[in-house]
Design an enzyme around this catalytic site. Sequence first.
Site, mmCIF file in Angstrom:
data_model
loop_
_atom_site.group_PDB
_atom_site.id
_atom_site.type_symbol
_atom_site.label_atom_id
_atom_site.label_comp_id
_atom_site.label_asym_id
_atom_site.label_seq_id
_atom_site.Cartn_x
_atom_site.Cartn_y
_atom_site.Cartn_z
ATOM 1 N N ASP A 16 -12.020 -0.802 7.644
ATOM 2 C CA ASP A 16 -10.790 -0.849 7.242
ATOM 3 C C ASP A 16 -10.329 0.461 6.438
ATOM 4 O O ASP A 16 -10.197 0.711 5.344
ATOM 5 C CB ASP A 16 -10.398 -1.975 6.332
ATOM 6 N N GLU A 35 -4.364 4.277 1.109
ATOM 7 C CA GLU A 35 -4.790 3.108 0.470
ATOM 8 C C GLU A 35 -6.243 3.270 -0.417
ATOM 9 O O GLU A 35 -6.476 3.056 -1.605
ATOM 10 C CB GLU A 35 -4.885 1.935 1.237
ATOM 11 N N GLU A 89 -5.897 -12.311 8.143
ATOM 12 C CA GLU A 89 -5.981 -12.444 6.754
ATOM 13 C C GLU A 89 -4.839 -13.602 6.508
ATOM 14 O O GLU A 89 -3.714 -13.376 5.993
ATOM 15 C CB GLU A 89 -5.199 -11.049 6.233
ATOM 16 N N ARG A 130 0.704 -1.306 -0.047
ATOM 17 C CA ARG A 130 -0.030 -0.009 -0.223
ATOM 18 C C ARG A 130 0.853 1.277 -0.119
ATOM 19 O O ARG A 130 0.558 2.282 0.532
ATOM 20 C CB ARG A 130 -0.962 0.076 1.182
HETATM 21 C C1 GCV Z 1 -0.838 -4.769 5.774
HETATM 22 C C2 GCV Z 1 -5.920 -4.003 4.560
HETATM 23 C C3 GCV Z 1 -4.811 -3.725 3.514
HETATM 24 C C4 GCV Z 1 -3.666 -4.736 3.788
HETATM 25 C C5 GCV Z 1 -3.119 -4.672 5.111
HETATM 26 C C6 GCV Z 1 -4.161 -4.915 6.069
HETATM 27 C C7 GCV Z 1 -3.705 -4.578 7.552
HETATM 28 O O1 GCV Z 1 -6.432 -5.228 4.523
HETATM 29 O O2 GCV Z 1 -5.544 -3.866 2.316
HETATM 30 O O3 GCV Z 1 -2.660 -4.419 2.744
HETATM 31 O O4 GCV Z 1 -1.949 -5.578 5.374
HETATM 32 O O5 GCV Z 1 -5.234 -3.980 5.963
HETATM 33 O O6 GCV Z 1 -3.922 -3.781 8.127
HETATM 34 O O7 GCV Z 1 -3.118 -5.716 8.272
#
Ligand code: GCV
Length: 609
Positions: A303, A331, A224, A99
């Site tokens: 998010d 982002e 994730e 990002r």
């Molecule tokens: C670092 C979102 C972003 C991801 C990020 C995640 C997080 O999903 O798209 O790129 O990962 O947040 O904060 O862990």
Amino acid sequence: MRTLNDSMYNSYKCWLQTSLPEEGILKTINPLLPKEGYRIRQLNNHISIEGGSNAGLIYGTFALHRRLAAGHDIDCEGAPRIARRVINHWDNPDGSIERGYAGKSIFFKNGELNYSIEQVNDYARLLASIGINEITINNVNVSAEGAKLLTDMLPDVKKIADIFRPWNIRISLAINFESPVLLDGMPTADPLDPNVRLWWEKRVEEIYSMIPDFSGFLVKADSEFIGGPVAHGRTEADGANMLARILAPFGGVVYWRCFIYDCLQDWRDSTIDRPKAAYEIFMPQDGLFEPNVILQIKNGPCDFQVREPNSPLLGALKKTNRALELQITQEYTGQQIDLYYLGTQWEEVFSFPVDDKLVLRDLMGKKINCIVGISNIGNDENWTGNILAQANLYAFGRLAWDPSLTAGEILKEWIPMTFGGNTEVIEKIYEILMRSRETYEKYTTPMGLGWMVNVHSHYGPSPEGYEYSKWGTYHRANYKAIGIDRTSKGTKFTLQYHPSLTAMFDDINKCPEKLLLFFHRLNYSHVMKNGKTLLQHYYDLHFEGVEDVEEFIEIWKSLEPHLPKKAYDNVLERLKLQLKNAIEWRDVLNTYFYRFTGIPDAKGRKIYE
Ligand code: GCV
């Protein structure tokens, strides 16, 4: 590798590069002041800066510079309201930045720490100028390669820590909870396994032998597709506490991220509601965490969308330390192409109620004594890609120092420090930046709807990009209605707030209209306070958003004679791309709703079939 002397890099006269006044300044340590505090006085033939420590002197010197540029009185005192003011980098060992929109990492290249000392030192100075006192240099998504920061790359981490230390900035590392398995082939990373604990003890001892002021570990676990204690049948508290107990004797902390949700959701299942997840996981564990665990919570429950309510967890936890996590990198907010001053958004985050008496700002520096921002810099010639995006990093630091500052006050410091004292320049840049967030919101997803972005890239419109996916981010639009009912009669998300807020968000007449589609499912015929239908309001905002960008371009063009060419061209190029993006959003979304409803724009403007 770029150095301070590269001509491109020096061609911007931006806030970090204007030299600090040194002559005629007397600097002394005054132990009666707070450690990071300062006092500045203009005396007969010199200026006196007193600092509670060297850190206070650093902050006092930058404060003097700021006050001179902004035309404020020199005499002042200052001390940070929040103890831990942290920048997280999402930099990967291969030099890419998750990002990131301003080039490559300034720390990593080709799988190793590979950097210019001057550039990193300059960055440290930049961060010190806005009061940052801690940095995590690597991505929270820690690959097997990134895990080696704990071992093979540790000597280089020490060298980076040495560069940051004189600027009162401590270093921390993001770790992979599965490191014992990834790095040493151990059979498990179970936090209650004694061998796992021993493995971490060894790592921590080694780190502190090299970096005595190491701040601690940042952990994204059970999130994730990344492993964590739950995968071993343990709790988040079990995982965090194991590390915290090892770090405690050295004065280290564990930042444990709360960004955990079901990322394999079946879109057919409307009983799961993603924003509820963090509260459901962490509230039952409130009070079970060690005192040196800090739960790191994103400002919103989804998010980093353009507009979300605050995460209920920020106010609800009572017995656990916590950090507010903000995203400086854009982002979902225009990727440093579209103009988006985050200061206005963060001012709202701080002003968001926690209960019937307090707002989040009232907790900052008291119950919440840590703030974290996801970095927006890279090795780009002006650090942030779009020079105006520097304002976001600046605003983060200033708000971390003093959350009571307004977005406008901060800009009135940053603009003259960056572009000089021309009143027309200051007023016009102020205007476009102050309007920029609302403009972006108008042509993308107003009223708290969020998402509708292109999958993965998160730039540009795709109304159903995430609609039938596993990520839990749905709007469920049909021919008649849109949005999720998150009230106490719907998914019950609103019940996670203080009862006074539940009542406000539940009631369609009391819920702030800017968040209406976050909390309610509404028919397109719903009548807004301005008398328009929801659908017409939506159409209008999309047309207005594009008109705003056209206006921004004209305003920017009028500044051409007063700006350095490079800065002028840099922003103009991006504004033109922003206009394309805004038109795309307007047309795709208007058409999307027109196709569902068959209802044309009341003002007869073009909506494609
Ligand atoms: C670092 C979102 C972003 C991801 C990020 C995640 C997080 O999903 O798209 O790129 O990962 O947040 O904060 O862990």
